[in-house]
Design an enzyme around this catalytic site. Structure first.
Site, PDB file in Angstrom:
ATOM      1  N   GLN A  75      -8.623  56.022 -15.046  1.00 45.17           N
ATOM      2  CA  GLN A  75      -7.853  55.053 -15.704  1.00 45.17           C
ATOM      3  C   GLN A  75      -7.182  55.801 -16.750  1.00 45.17           C
ATOM      4  OE1 GLN A  75      -9.852  52.529 -18.985  1.00 45.17           O
ATOM      5  NE2 GLN A  75      -9.438  50.894 -17.474  1.00 45.17           N
ATOM      6  N   CYS A 105      -8.487  47.581 -23.680  1.00 45.81           N
ATOM      7  CA  CYS A 105      -9.453  48.145 -24.793  1.00 45.81           C
ATOM      8  C   CYS A 105      -8.754  47.758 -26.001  1.00 45.81           C
ATOM      9  CB  CYS A 105      -9.288  49.629 -24.584  1.00 45.81           C
ATOM     10  SG  CYS A 105     -10.277  50.455 -25.954  1.00 45.81           S
ATOM     11  N   GLY A 218     -19.556  40.375 -18.888  1.00 46.46           N
ATOM     12  CA  GLY A 218     -20.637  39.521 -18.970  1.00 46.46           C
ATOM     13  C   GLY A 218     -21.661  39.530 -17.732  1.00 46.46           C
TER      14      GLY A 218
END
Length: 338
Positions: A75, A105, A218
């Site tokens: 990444q 981010c 989540g």
């Protein structure tokens, strides 16, 4: 009957079914080797590395990995198309299977550098970055993004962001299904406070069925992950894979039909790697910090963490400390069972 041999495209698609998110200070090379043992078919991601660091920094420290980690993606952070293209070429030369651009981010440091989640506001620039990387390499270039930033709740803006990057050549999108709040929330709060909207990822897949879409955000249980897979191409575990890594193993088994391995057997499979690293002079603490959650929620789990946390930093700490932790964990589990 001769079964067809999977193509590279088949293997790539299969690895998207389950992946582990890039996590700063967590998904280093030692963590990834552990995760590879837990989930042999999952796609693993490095921590985010800025393009400038890839170009000018210590590449062995930043990019080095164990061969067992494939399929493995690097990444990248950044917003300069030329620098990102150069960094992508380096990643390809180092043998990475994918280059992923971070557009999610929300930290202050990332915003100050004009990369990460603030790029959600600049879809044309992101498309230029993607196009430059695609032109520079043969491996897939992908994007990890949020739904939007701050109070931008427009699905049309999100779709436009995706469309521009897709038209530039992004091979896949990892959607962290929350907005990022660039002011007022910490990175930790940005992973928890903005509401999850999985329906946007589902709508995106319905609107753009040809695009591979992986859902992030989540997801903490096997059931929650499996519930998403009929509609999407894959799921990406984040903190759950770190704090309760056995969930990663359970999810791989649920997806592939492979038998579940006991936690102790999985840990023992790490022994050759750990001992090889110790022989190279690495302190045990740099590996065991990634193992602490293996017995999460199990009898003896707290004792397992305590033995490793207290002993791994000591000079000369070796595999015997892990055996000690396993023995104490096993003894406590037997007492509970009795």
């Amino acid at each position: 009957m001769t079964l067809p041999v999977p193509t590279a495209a088949d293997r790539y698609a299969a690895s998207l079914r389950l992946s582990v998110a890039p996590m700063m200070d967590w998904t280093d090379r030692h963590c990834r080797v552990f995760h590879r043992l837990l989930a042999p078919g999952a796609r693993l991601y490095t921590e985010m590395v800025h393009a400038n660091a890839v170009i000018h920094g210590d590449r062995e420290r930043l990019l080095g990995y164990d061969g067992s980690e494939h399929p493995l993606a690097l990444q990248l952070g950044g917003s300069d198309p030329e620098l990102l293209a150069q960094a992508a070429r380096i990643a390809q030369d180092w043998g990475y299977d994918e280059v992923n651009l971070n557009c999610g981010c929300p930290s202050d440091r990332v915003q100050a550098g004009r990369f990460g989640a603030c790029l959600m506001r600049e879809p044309t620039l992101v498309a230029e970055c993607v196009a430059a990387m695609v032109a520079a390499v043969d491996i897939p270039v992908t994007v990890k993004c949020r739904l939007g930033v701050d109070d931008d709740n427009s699905y049309e803006n999100f779709l436009n962001f995706v469309d521009q990057s897709a038209n530039a050549g992004s091979a896949m999108f990892i959607v962290h299904a929350r907005n990022a709040w660039l002011k007022g929330l910490s990175p930790k709060e940005n992973r928890e406070v903005p509401p999850l909207r999985y329906e946007w990822a589902h709508q995106l897949k319905a609107d753009r069925p040809h695009l591979p879409i992986v859902l992030n955000g989540g997801l903490a249980t096997v059931e929650a992950c499996q519930a998403q897979l009929p509609a999407l191409d894959g799921v990406m575990l984040g903190r759950a894979a770190y704090h309760d890594p056995y969930v990663l193993h359970q999810l791989e088994a649920a997806q592939t039909g492979a038998p579940l391995q006991p936690r102790e057997a999985l840990l023992r499979a790490m022994r050759p790697y750990i001992e090889a690293q110790l022989e190279r002079g690495l302190a045990l603490k740099h590996i065991t910090r990634h193992l602490l959650g293996l017995f999460h929620g199990q009898p003896g789990g707290r004792a397992f963490r305590q033995v490793l946390s207290e002993g791994a930093h000591r000079p000369g700490a070796d595999w015997s400390l892990i055996e000690q932790a396993l023995e104490i964990t096993r003894a406590q589990a037997e007492r509970v069972a009795a």
